[in-house]
Write an enzyme that holds these catalytic residues in place. Structure first.
Site, mmCIF file in Angstrom:
data_model
loop_
_atom_site.group_PDB
_atom_site.id
_atom_site.type_symbol
_atom_site.label_atom_id
_atom_site.label_comp_id
_atom_site.label_asym_id
_atom_site.label_seq_id
_atom_site.Cartn_x
_atom_site.Cartn_y
_atom_site.Cartn_z
ATOM 1 N N SER A 1 -29.462 -32.102 -12.189
ATOM 2 C CA SER A 1 -30.163 -32.530 -10.982
ATOM 3 C C SER A 1 -29.414 -32.065 -9.746
ATOM 4 C CB SER A 1 -30.246 -34.056 -10.987
ATOM 5 O OG SER A 1 -30.640 -34.521 -9.715
ATOM 6 N N ALA A 2 -30.166 -31.785 -8.694
ATOM 7 C CA ALA A 2 -29.561 -31.422 -7.407
ATOM 8 C C ALA A 2 -28.753 -32.578 -6.845
ATOM 9 C CB ALA A 2 -30.655 -31.012 -6.428
ATOM 10 N N THR A 3 -28.883 -33.754 -7.424
ATOM 11 C CA THR A 3 -28.096 -34.899 -6.977
ATOM 12 C C THR A 3 -26.590 -34.635 -7.115
ATOM 13 O OG1 THR A 3 -27.963 -37.299 -7.080
ATOM 14 C CG2 THR A 3 -28.066 -36.194 -9.170
ATOM 15 N N ARG B 1 -34.027 -45.323 4.274
ATOM 16 C CA ARG B 1 -33.555 -45.863 2.994
ATOM 17 C C ARG B 1 -32.066 -45.512 2.881
ATOM 18 N NH1 ARG B 1 -36.636 -43.764 -2.331
ATOM 19 N NH2 ARG B 1 -35.691 -41.807 -1.637
ATOM 20 N N LYS C 1 -24.762 -36.910 -14.630
ATOM 21 C CA LYS C 1 -25.222 -35.511 -14.682
ATOM 22 C C LYS C 1 -24.030 -34.560 -14.617
ATOM 23 C CE LYS C 1 -29.692 -36.027 -14.998
ATOM 24 N NZ LYS C 1 -30.385 -35.634 -16.239
ATOM 25 N N TYR D 1 -32.417 -29.491 -11.075
ATOM 26 C CA TYR D 1 -33.758 -29.675 -10.509
ATOM 27 C C TYR D 1 -33.674 -30.230 -9.098
ATOM 28 C CZ TYR D 1 -35.174 -30.350 -15.508
ATOM 29 O OH TYR D 1 -35.392 -30.272 -16.855
ATOM 30 N N TYR E 1 -25.804 -42.196 -11.453
ATOM 31 C CA TYR E 1 -26.688 -41.175 -12.023
ATOM 32 C C TYR E 1 -26.105 -39.775 -11.794
ATOM 33 C CZ TYR E 1 -30.956 -38.401 -12.658
ATOM 34 O OH TYR E 1 -31.869 -37.475 -13.050
ATOM 35 N N ASN F 1 -40.176 -43.001 -6.007
ATOM 36 C CA ASN F 1 -40.300 -41.621 -5.521
ATOM 37 C C ASN F 1 -41.584 -41.437 -4.729
ATOM 38 O OD1 ASN F 1 -38.809 -41.004 -8.562
ATOM 39 N ND2 ASN F 1 -37.840 -40.376 -6.667
ATOM 40 N N LEU F 2 -41.518 -40.469 -3.829
ATOM 41 C CA LEU F 2 -42.600 -40.300 -2.859
ATOM 42 C C LEU F 2 -43.957 -39.989 -3.507
ATOM 43 C CD1 LEU F 2 -43.525 -40.070 0.080
ATOM 44 C CD2 LEU F 2 -42.753 -37.686 0.051
HETATM 45 N N1 UDP Z 1 -39.828 -41.534 0.797
HETATM 46 C C1 UDP Z 1 -40.591 -42.300 1.680
HETATM 47 N N2 UDP Z 1 -41.303 -43.357 1.171
HETATM 48 C C2 UDP Z 1 -41.296 -43.693 -0.158
HETATM 49 C C3 UDP Z 1 -40.530 -42.896 -1.044
HETATM 50 C C4 UDP Z 1 -39.799 -41.829 -0.532
HETATM 51 O O1 UDP Z 1 -40.622 -42.032 2.882
HETATM 52 O O2 UDP Z 1 -41.953 -44.675 -0.543
HETATM 53 C C5 UDP Z 1 -39.088 -40.371 1.333
HETATM 54 C C6 UDP Z 1 -37.585 -40.428 1.115
HETATM 55 O O3 UDP Z 1 -36.960 -41.094 2.188
HETATM 56 C C7 UDP Z 1 -37.226 -38.934 1.046
HETATM 57 C C8 UDP Z 1 -38.466 -38.300 0.395
HETATM 58 O O4 UDP Z 1 -39.526 -39.229 0.615
HETATM 59 O O5 UDP Z 1 -37.065 -38.383 2.333
HETATM 60 C C9 UDP Z 1 -38.315 -38.062 -1.105
HETATM 61 O O6 UDP Z 1 -37.912 -39.247 -1.739
HETATM 62 P P1 UDP Z 1 -37.814 -39.342 -3.331
HETATM 63 O O7 UDP Z 1 -37.310 -40.716 -3.660
HETATM 64 O O8 UDP Z 1 -39.082 -38.908 -3.947
HETATM 65 O O9 UDP Z 1 -36.719 -38.241 -3.706
HETATM 66 P P2 UDP Z 1 -35.138 -38.162 -3.357
HETATM 67 O O10 UDP Z 1 -34.872 -39.029 -2.165
HETATM 68 O O11 UDP Z 1 -34.451 -38.619 -4.576
HETATM 69 O O12 UDP Z 1 -34.881 -36.718 -3.048
#
Ligand code: UDP
Length: 240
Positions: free
Chosen positions: A27-29, A194, A55, A79, A51, A101-102
């Site tokens: 993961s890119a994390t 967040r 990884k 990813y 997490y 997730n978004l």
């Molecule tokens: N996000 C948002 N509302 C949500 C879920 C995610 O605005 O209900 C935003 C979040 O702050 C980020 C982007 O969408 O900028 C992607 O978030 P996701 O959790 O899907 O992936 P990750 O943060 O792990 O890259």
């Protein structure tokens, strides 16, 4: 942690069966909060949560086994943000409970299961103030795996490779793309940031093209259309 224990058991079983090639879903994390984007594979890794730690431990383990010839070939695939579903709507994702997730959240707003999307911050240093990510269609991701496997079989090498499109998309851009692709309106409310979120995060995916001859083909509207087709089918909505 199941990630680590499960991977060790798998590697042991591979050794017992003389299986010497592995493609690992990383993961890119592992980049943590990067200095800048686009992110290249030689950027430093940073552990910011458990997490991410799991990884990185698994990547290191696989690289060590390759270095000592216990594995003949390995691909650690980092990813970015996988989204969408198979266009048949037969394979997709259904997170338990409230989606974190978004994309799954957006599809549940579209079905009416949730009243609106909370946009986590609109004061980031990005073009529209909302968080930027590198979304990648799961079908493109799957194709990269098949090509990665061919590459490590043919060359017996160990590689660590980003899988993204190289395109940054903001939360609001994704919402607009979803509305265009599906004809459904997504109500949004601006909410606080967040904790732990990065403003902008996207790949330089050039190495995947050099090594595997792979490049993502599907765009954000394709991802939205296929994510919606899957979610609509589950919700019993017949509109695409
Ligand atoms: N996000 C948002 N509302 C949500 C879920 C995610 O605005 O209900 C935003 C979040 O702050 C980020 C982007 O969408 O900028 C992607 O978030 P996701 O959790 O899907 O992936 P990750 O943060 O792990 O890259």
């Amino acid at each position: 942690d199941m990630n680590i224990i499960g991977t060790i058991r798998l590697l042991q079983a591979m050794q017992a069966a003389s299986v010497k090639h592995i493609v690992f879903s990383s993961s890119a994390t592992v980049y943590g909060q990067p200095e800048s984007s686009p992110i290249l594979e030689d950027f430093p890794t940073r552990v910011e949560n458990i997490y991410g730690r799991t990884k990185l431990v698994m990547e290191d383990l696989i690289r060590d086994l390759a270095r000592t010839n216990k594995l003949s070939g390995a691909a650690n695939l980092r990813y970015f943000n996988p989204v969408g579903a198979h266009p048949s709507a037969l394979i997709g994702e259904t997170p338990r409970g409230v989606p974190n997730n978004l994309m799954p959240y957006v599809t549940q707003v579209a079905t009416g299961e949730r009243p609106h999307l909370n946009v986590f911050g609109n004061d980031y240093n990005t073009p529209d103030g909302t968080g930027v990510r590198d979304y990648i269609h799961v079908v493109d991701l799957a194709e990269a795996h098949a090509l990665a496997l061919e590459h490590i079989f043919a060359n017996n090498v160990s590689v660590t490779v980003n899988l993204g499109t190289g395109e940054g998309t903001s939360v609001l851009q994704l919402v607009r793309a979803f509305e265009r692709a599906t004809g459904r309106e997504i109500k949004t409310l601006i909410a606080p940031r967040r904790p732990g979120d990065v403003a902008s995060y996207y790949a330089n995916p050039a190495l995947a093209e050099t090594l595997f001859g792979w490049k993502a083909k599907l765009n954000v509207e394709d991802m939205c259309r296929d994510a919606w087709r899957w979610q609509a089918k589950r919700a019993g909505i017949n509109d695409i």
